[in-house]
Write an enzyme that holds these catalytic residues in place. Structure first.
Site, PDB file in Angstrom:
ATOM      1  CE1 TYR A  69      54.013 -24.456 -13.079  1.00  0.00           C
ATOM      2  CE2 TYR A  69      53.056 -26.641 -13.012  1.00  0.00           C
ATOM      3  CZ  TYR A  69      52.919 -25.292 -13.192  1.00  0.00           C
ATOM      4  OH  TYR A  69      51.695 -24.779 -13.474  1.00  0.00           O
ATOM      5  CD  GLU A  70      58.877 -25.224 -18.169  1.00  0.00           C
ATOM      6  OE1 GLU A  70      57.957 -26.049 -18.053  1.00  0.00           O
ATOM      7  OE2 GLU A  70      59.848 -25.382 -18.938  1.00  0.00           O
ATOM      8  N   GLY A  71      61.629 -25.200 -13.864  1.00  0.00           N
ATOM      9  CA  GLY A  71      62.834 -24.595 -13.282  1.00  0.00           C
ATOM     10  C   GLY A  71      62.442 -23.826 -12.042  1.00  0.00           C
ATOM     11  NE  ARG A 127      63.099 -22.169 -17.334  1.00  0.00           N
ATOM     12  CZ  ARG A 127      64.373 -22.410 -17.061  1.00  0.00           C
ATOM     13  NH1 ARG A 127      65.293 -21.478 -17.272  1.00  0.00           N
ATOM     14  NH2 ARG A 127      64.732 -23.583 -16.565  1.00  0.00           N
TER      15      ARG A 127
END
Lengths: 594, 594
Positions: free
Chosen positions: A437-439, A296
């Site tokens: 992306y990545e949450g 993140r």
């Protein structure tokens, strides 16, 4: 469309915000001397500018192509990747025991910024490998480390993360891929989507880290295990053997990062791909979380990096595009548009946002190094807590700000900004994935409020606010630059009010609290950015008296902090008010009233 | 990816904000009865949804193609255009004396919104024709009107605007195209770029309105004349004759609106294209300005329209995408993401922005009609002044807000938002042109401050502020909804402070004043939007007691005004502060410090 690494500001942020001097004094980081840091940054800057940056535009135009199961990356990618690996850029921040160079993450973060600025699509291959390295370093068996880790650390092999399935995006627990034990191995079947660099022609092997369910497990995240599923199976001596039962069935046609192949992967069409279990069954999600913070933070760096690239292009255009008379003169001839106040304002906004983001990244990256290496366990814990708290802020605030900055760069180009050959529209398109992306950024905001704030009733955030207050007091009692103290203090106050309100709300009315999580995250980012720019301004003031000081650059630091305080930090008031009283109305409509 | 015209809110905005009842009482607008307005909107909604909306995605994929000088528009465009013309949609708002239907511009604006929502690329063809109609109606000779106007009004022929050249974008005065008198006509030579629908296969003829310089004229805008340069020359009887000496040499590859051909046009490669002078020599810019207000309002409507389309797609996705557990329940199964508070917040933000924009457009469009038709000259002048004042706000604030809304729609789609086949990324790409063309948003802000505010030392703005205060007082003394009065009043106060500050600054330090023109424009848009939503909420409250009232919709109006007040209107404080004290720091860096 050239790129030059902003070495001066990177070094400043490393020295004044990350505290690279202190970091070099931590056990294991003795190599990170000022000379080494400087020369590594310079070399990386040359590589990014000379090798990667020229591929950015062409890779967007060509995209990655799938033919008969083989993915051909854009011209130049395989060769650039070979150079990347040969020069050791892949292994910089990894532990020496796994073949890495053991350099601080703060330094690696700066290099990640350069690589991403130069070619974001390319940068995703090492980014995903980094995730695989962290997973195996933490949870792999000795044999798995022997077989896979050194190759991943060097970059000879690349890694991927296989979480998403069509019905399981943000809700990973809904995934259905299956893993059935078959002797010493598992047979993996299922389809995964959005697999970045899931198939490509740049590395000898691709090590897929795949989440799947073994039979008879609980529903949701508690029944998920993690498997190593290599493209080519690997013998005990590390030689490549048979092709595994997995293939890329399609590549997505995307808005941006088109050079990077985003694969739909099919596992086990012919009986099951061979996978090795990592750690224990049903603990896959827990393992996955160990690499989540770094991943993140890395995506947050993408926001910074793409903003920097877009800024450089917009600035260069504004210096050379002649259009219109100057407002402040009676010159009969036209002037470069950088002389026009509204263009100047846009450039200044981008610059202030970029330096705030770079300071935030340096601050958190320095904390990552302290959390890992500080000799005192209390300091390690304190720093880890800070990293946990600010990771969603780096991810979401930097990526939202990156999108805003690329849009401003398009605007500075006028009509040409909308024409693809100008290249600036690509940054605008590329940047747009990072909030997703990545949450998603919404999930980051929920993480910030419902986990990071709730876990200690806001104590960690109040510690951070305390550090901000210390800075604001020091500025106020200093001999210069006191004008920054009042707006900073006001913004800190707003953050404090919103924090108190939200700590209460999250216990009483979770729906309402989460309905204001996004403005709260924006508030934390905005105020933390302003705080770190004020700190930077104070440091710059101190350094201006040094011999050989770069006066113009240091003076700019003060101007930028002043601009941020007078134009951007002010948003703290409206964001705080939205946090305190905006939740009810956000939920006021019934679903069918939309 | 379907579209349904938001008839209910359009009619509400026409009735309560534009005052369509009052407008129908103006001379010449008697046809605009409630029944006619309703049925025209319904029919246009059917056409937009049924004929145009299905072309949006395919036209983006196909683009317009240039082959051997011929431009082939996307499949379905020529047929849809023929239907558009046959149904009379092109001529709605034009004067009856030129073959138009003479309906109010407020109604035409709603229809423009629908057509643009349905297919923005398609909508640009009639949009450019509208400009040509206004130019010729105001400045054409009787013969020119006879020859060109009826055909343009019906849409049998389309129009274009030829201003831009590579060195002359925002600075139109730098253009170099030449016009040399040759008997009764002029011979035009030169290259024009960014010519929307400069060449296409949808109309029998294309009437290019071209700015060029005759010999020995002053430099800059004072030496520019306006010419009619038709693709096919036209005989006195209206028949098409020889192909004129002009051609499309290239089409741009653009970020968005790809269905619409953006042409590079070459005039006079073979001796000079035949052009007719409009009006007098050297008055071309003045003439061009007569259509500028309408054109800028129309581009502002694009921001609204594309936001509405993106909202509908995001809402429909949020209702059907099942992902994650509900925060407010203990249901073991997953729920549609519209149940998640952060998604709800995004939808609510888009909805509030859209209804604020629609109210603003209706308000200004109603003023256009009054400025044109009101029997009292004082009222005409007052309304024209309001239109002049708010036109840059509609253009810039609605297009910036439109970009923000399309980005939010992408975000709601998560990973799928980044995949082109989902279609929502197209809205994000399409929307991005609107802040750029027809005068960049920076130029709108400069127009607002240096012309519209400076011309009367802010008197017009203070009148508008007075009207806002009347609303806020009425709300405060009403029996319900008083909670809106305080935030509205505070925002009006902030607008007032910023206005006073800027009226002073623009005289004393023009550079500094223009450096805060953009935040000032955003402030005016934000506060005006909040005011009109508060007015809408009050009207909705009144109407809820009517028989056959649509209670759910009217209640939503109040919720939306409350959300806007608690979450968006608050930005007035930070924007106002930036206007008052942000100018100096925006200009603090020297050019070489960037």
């Amino acid at each position: 469309m050239t790129y030059a690494a902003p070495l001066r500001d990177m070094i400043f942020a490393l020295e004044e915000i990350a505290g690279i001097g202190e970091i070099a004094a931590l056990p294991g980081y003795a190599d990170a001397t000022p000379d080494l840091v400087q020369s590594v940054l310079e070399e990386a800057g040359k590589f990014a500018a000379g090798v990667l940056a020229p591929l950015n535009r062409t890779s967007d135009q060509q995209g990655s192509q799938l033919q008969n199961g083989v993915v051909r990356t854009p011209d130049g990618f395989p060769d650039a990747y070979a150079q990347f690996v040969a020069a050791g850029w892949n292994s910089l921040q990894f532990d020496v025991e796994h073949g890495g160079q053991g350099l601080p993450w703060a330094l690696a973060a700066a290099i990640q910024e350069m690589v991403t600025s130069a070619c974001m699509a390319f940068s995703l291959c090492p980014l995903l490998t980094q995730g695989a390295v962290e997973l195996l370093a933490s949870h792999g068996s000795a044999a798995q480390k022997r077989t896979y880790l050194t190759k991943l650390v060097s970059g000879a092999w690349s890694g991927t993360m296989n979480l998403t399935e069509p019905q399981a995006g943000s809700d990973v627990g809904a995934l259905r891929a299956r893993a059935v034990k078959d002797g010493d191995v598992y047979r993996i079947t299922g389809q995964k989507i959005f697999i970045t660099f899931g198939e490509h022609d740049m590395a000898e092997n691709i090590v897929h880290m795949v989440l799947a369910r073994t039979p008879n497990v609980p529903p949701g995240v508690k029944g998920i295990s993690l498997f190593i599923v290599p493209k080519f199976q690997v013998g005990p001596d590390g030689t490549l053997r048979d092709r595994n039962d997995l293939r890329c069935v399609a590549l997505e046609h995307k808005l941006g990062i088109r050079g990077s192949p985003t694969a739909v992967m099919a596992y086990g069409d012919n009986g099951g791909a061979v996978g090795e279990l990592v750690g224990e069954e049903n603990r896959g999600i827990e393992y996955m979380f160990t690499m989540m913070n770094t991943a993140r933070l890395s995506v947050g760096i993408e926001g910074l990096a793409i903003a920097e690239r877009a800024y450089q292009q917009a600035r260069d255009y504004a210096r050379t595009r002649i259009q219109g008379r100057a407002v402040d003169g009676d010159s009969p001839s036209s002037v470069p548009i950088i002389r026009h106040p509204d263009v100047r304002r846009m450039l200044m906004t981008m610059r202030a946002q970029i330096e705030a983001m770079r300071a935030l990244v340096a601050f958190v990256a320095g904390s990552v190094d302290r959390a890992k290496r500080h000799p005192e366990s209390g300091e390690r814990a304190r720093n880890q807590s800070l990293v946990d708290l600010l990771t969603p802020v780096v991810k979401a605030w930097c990526t939202d700000t990156g999108c805003a900055a690329t849009s401003m760069a398009v605007q500075i180009h006028g009509g040409l900004g909308f024409i693809e050959s100008t290249g600036v529209a690509q940054h605008f398109r590329d940047a747009r994935i990072a909030p997703i992306y990545e949450g998603t950024n919404g999930i980051q905001a929920i993480d910030l409020v419902s986990r990071k704030l709730a876990r200690d009733d806001g104590a960690g955030m109040r510690d951070l606010i305390g550090a901000m207050k210390t800075t604001s007091e020091a500025i106020k009692s200093g001999s210069e630059g006191q004008f920054l103290a009042a707006p900073l203090n006001e913004a800190i106050q707003q953050l404090s009010i919103a924090t108190d309100s939200l700590v209460g709300a999250v216990k009483q009315d979770r729906m309402k609290a989460l309905a204001v999580a996004s403005p709260y995250l924006a508030l934390v980012g905005t105020v933390t950015g302003g705080w770190l720019l004020a700190k930077s301004a104070a440091a710059a003031r101190r350094r201006r008296s040094e011999a050989a000081a770069d006066g113009d650059y240091l003076a700019a630091k003060e101007s930028i902090a002043a601009f941020y305080a007078a134009n951007l930090l002010l948003q703290a008031g409206s964001l705080s008010a939205a946090v305190v009283s905006g939740g009810d109305s956000a939920l006021a409509l019934a679903e069918d009233q939309f």
